[in-house]
Write a protein that holds these residues in place. Structure first.
Motif, PDB file in Angstrom:
ATOM      1  N   MET A 149      -8.163  -3.913   4.338  1.00  0.00           N
ATOM      2  CA  MET A 149      -7.049  -3.047   3.972  1.00  0.00           C
ATOM      3  C   MET A 149      -7.550  -2.001   2.972  1.00  0.00           C
ATOM      4  O   MET A 149      -8.533  -2.230   2.271  1.00  0.00           O
ATOM      5  CB  MET A 149      -5.912  -3.850   3.348  1.00  0.00           C
ATOM      6  N   PRO A 150      -6.851  -0.875   2.889  1.00  0.00           N
ATOM      7  CA  PRO A 150      -7.261   0.119   1.889  1.00  0.00           C
ATOM      8  C   PRO A 150      -7.122  -0.453   0.479  1.00  0.00           C
ATOM      9  O   PRO A 150      -6.261  -1.308   0.251  1.00  0.00           O
ATOM     10  CB  PRO A 150      -6.262   1.268   2.089  1.00  0.00           C
ATOM     11  N   LYS A 163      -1.148   7.832   2.610  1.00  0.00           N
ATOM     12  CA  LYS A 163      -2.333   7.677   3.452  1.00  0.00           C
ATOM     13  C   LYS A 163      -2.718   6.202   3.585  1.00  0.00           C
ATOM     14  O   LYS A 163      -2.978   5.712   4.694  1.00  0.00           O
ATOM     15  CB  LYS A 163      -3.496   8.480   2.868  1.00  0.00           C
ATOM     16  N   ASP A 164      -2.776   5.469   2.471  1.00  0.00           N
ATOM     17  CA  ASP A 164      -3.128   4.047   2.510  1.00  0.00           C
ATOM     18  C   ASP A 164      -2.092   3.249   3.288  1.00  0.00           C
ATOM     19  O   ASP A 164      -2.437   2.363   4.076  1.00  0.00           O
ATOM     20  CB  ASP A 164      -3.256   3.476   1.094  1.00  0.00           C
ATOM     21  N   TYR A 165      -0.816   3.569   3.064  1.00  0.00           N
ATOM     22  CA  TYR A 165       0.256   2.858   3.773  1.00  0.00           C
ATOM     23  C   TYR A 165       0.132   3.069   5.279  1.00  0.00           C
ATOM     24  O   TYR A 165       0.199   2.108   6.055  1.00  0.00           O
ATOM     25  CB  TYR A 165       1.629   3.314   3.288  1.00  0.00           C
ATOM     26  N   SER A 200       0.545   5.068  -1.890  1.00  0.00           N
ATOM     27  CA  SER A 200      -0.216   6.156  -1.267  1.00  0.00           C
ATOM     28  C   SER A 200       0.195   6.224   0.205  1.00  0.00           C
ATOM     29  O   SER A 200       0.022   5.252   0.938  1.00  0.00           O
ATOM     30  CB  SER A 200      -1.717   5.884  -1.368  1.00  0.00           C
ATOM     31  N   SER A 251      -5.593  -0.978  -2.819  1.00  0.00           N
ATOM     32  CA  SER A 251      -4.205  -0.722  -3.188  1.00  0.00           C
ATOM     33  C   SER A 251      -4.103  -0.235  -4.618  1.00  0.00           C
ATOM     34  O   SER A 251      -4.683  -0.830  -5.535  1.00  0.00           O
ATOM     35  CB  SER A 251      -3.378  -1.988  -3.009  1.00  0.00           C
ATOM     36  N   SER A 252      -3.326   0.808  -4.825  1.00  0.00           N
ATOM     37  CA  SER A 252      -3.151   1.349  -6.173  1.00  0.00           C
ATOM     38  C   SER A 252      -2.082   0.616  -6.970  1.00  0.00           C
ATOM     39  O   SER A 252      -1.915   0.862  -8.130  1.00  0.00           O
ATOM     40  CB  SER A 252      -2.804   2.834  -6.083  1.00  0.00           C
ATOM     41  N   TYR A 259       0.820  -1.205   0.000  1.00  0.00           N
ATOM     42  CA  TYR A 259       0.000   0.000   0.000  1.00  0.00           C
ATOM     43  C   TYR A 259       0.862   1.267   0.000  1.00  0.00           C
ATOM     44  O   TYR A 259       0.362   2.359   0.228  1.00  0.00           O
ATOM     45  CB  TYR A 259      -0.944  -0.020   1.219  1.00  0.00           C
ATOM     46  N   GLN A 308      -2.493   3.934   6.995  1.00  0.00           N
ATOM     47  CA  GLN A 308      -3.702   3.277   7.496  1.00  0.00           C
ATOM     48  C   GLN A 308      -3.484   1.768   7.638  1.00  0.00           C
ATOM     49  O   GLN A 308      -3.828   1.174   8.658  1.00  0.00           O
ATOM     50  CB  GLN A 308      -4.885   3.550   6.566  1.00  0.00           C
ATOM     51  N   ALA A 309      -2.931   1.149   6.612  1.00  0.00           N
ATOM     52  CA  ALA A 309      -2.668  -0.295   6.659  1.00  0.00           C
ATOM     53  C   ALA A 309      -1.693  -0.624   7.786  1.00  0.00           C
ATOM     54  O   ALA A 309      -1.916  -1.566   8.561  1.00  0.00           O
ATOM     55  CB  ALA A 309      -2.121  -0.775   5.319  1.00  0.00           C
TER      56      ALA A 309
END
Length: 139
Positions: free
Chosen positions: A133-134, A10-12, A8, A136-137, A5, A14-15
């Motif tokens: 999990m968010p 933010k995603d990293y 990003s 993932s991009s 993740y 959060q995860a």
């Protein structure tokens, strides 16, 4: 496990936070309430969720108290129980926290399951939990 993740921030973050909180709560409870013996920890990312399974031995009194708590969890929404437990802990410090499990269910939308396996010496408690999990991009 949060590295997929990382495209990003933010995603990293959060995860990383969710994985850390879930892992800390389950492992801490396994250590705090266990009987002598090993603690088995399995973790992975499956279908967009972080999955953690912790297995440890507990005595029958601990298993009984925990099963009563699980029964109570079925009676009300986790958020309501979390607020009730915060109030109980404020009044009586000997009440036993219980906040970590309730926070996972209420604030993290954790999906959780437990199994109790009796054997001659103890009860094997397996706790399985998953948090989303968010998206993932980079997957």
């Amino acid at each position: 496990m949060a590295l997929p993740y990382s495209r990003s921030r933010k995603d990293y973050l959060q995860a990383h936070h969710d994985i850390g909180y879930l892992s800390n709560e389950l492992i801490e409870n396994a250590v705090k309430f266990r009987q002598p013996g090993e603690i088995l920890i399995e973790a992975g990312i499956i279908d967009g969720s972080f999955l953690l399974r912790v297995k440890n031995a507990v005595d029958s009194a601990t298993a009984s108290r925990f099963q009563q708590l699980l029964h109570r969890l079925q009676s009300k929404e986790p958020g309501v129980l979390l607020l009730e437990q915060i109030e109980i802990n404020a009044i009586s410090p000997e009440s036993g926290s219980g906040l970590g499990l309730l926070t996972l269910l209420s604030d993290y939308d954790a999906r959780m399951a437990w199994t109790f396996e009796n054997n001659d010496e103890h009860i094997a408690l397996t706790t399985t939990a998953a948090v989303a999990m968010p998206p993932s991009s980079n997957r």
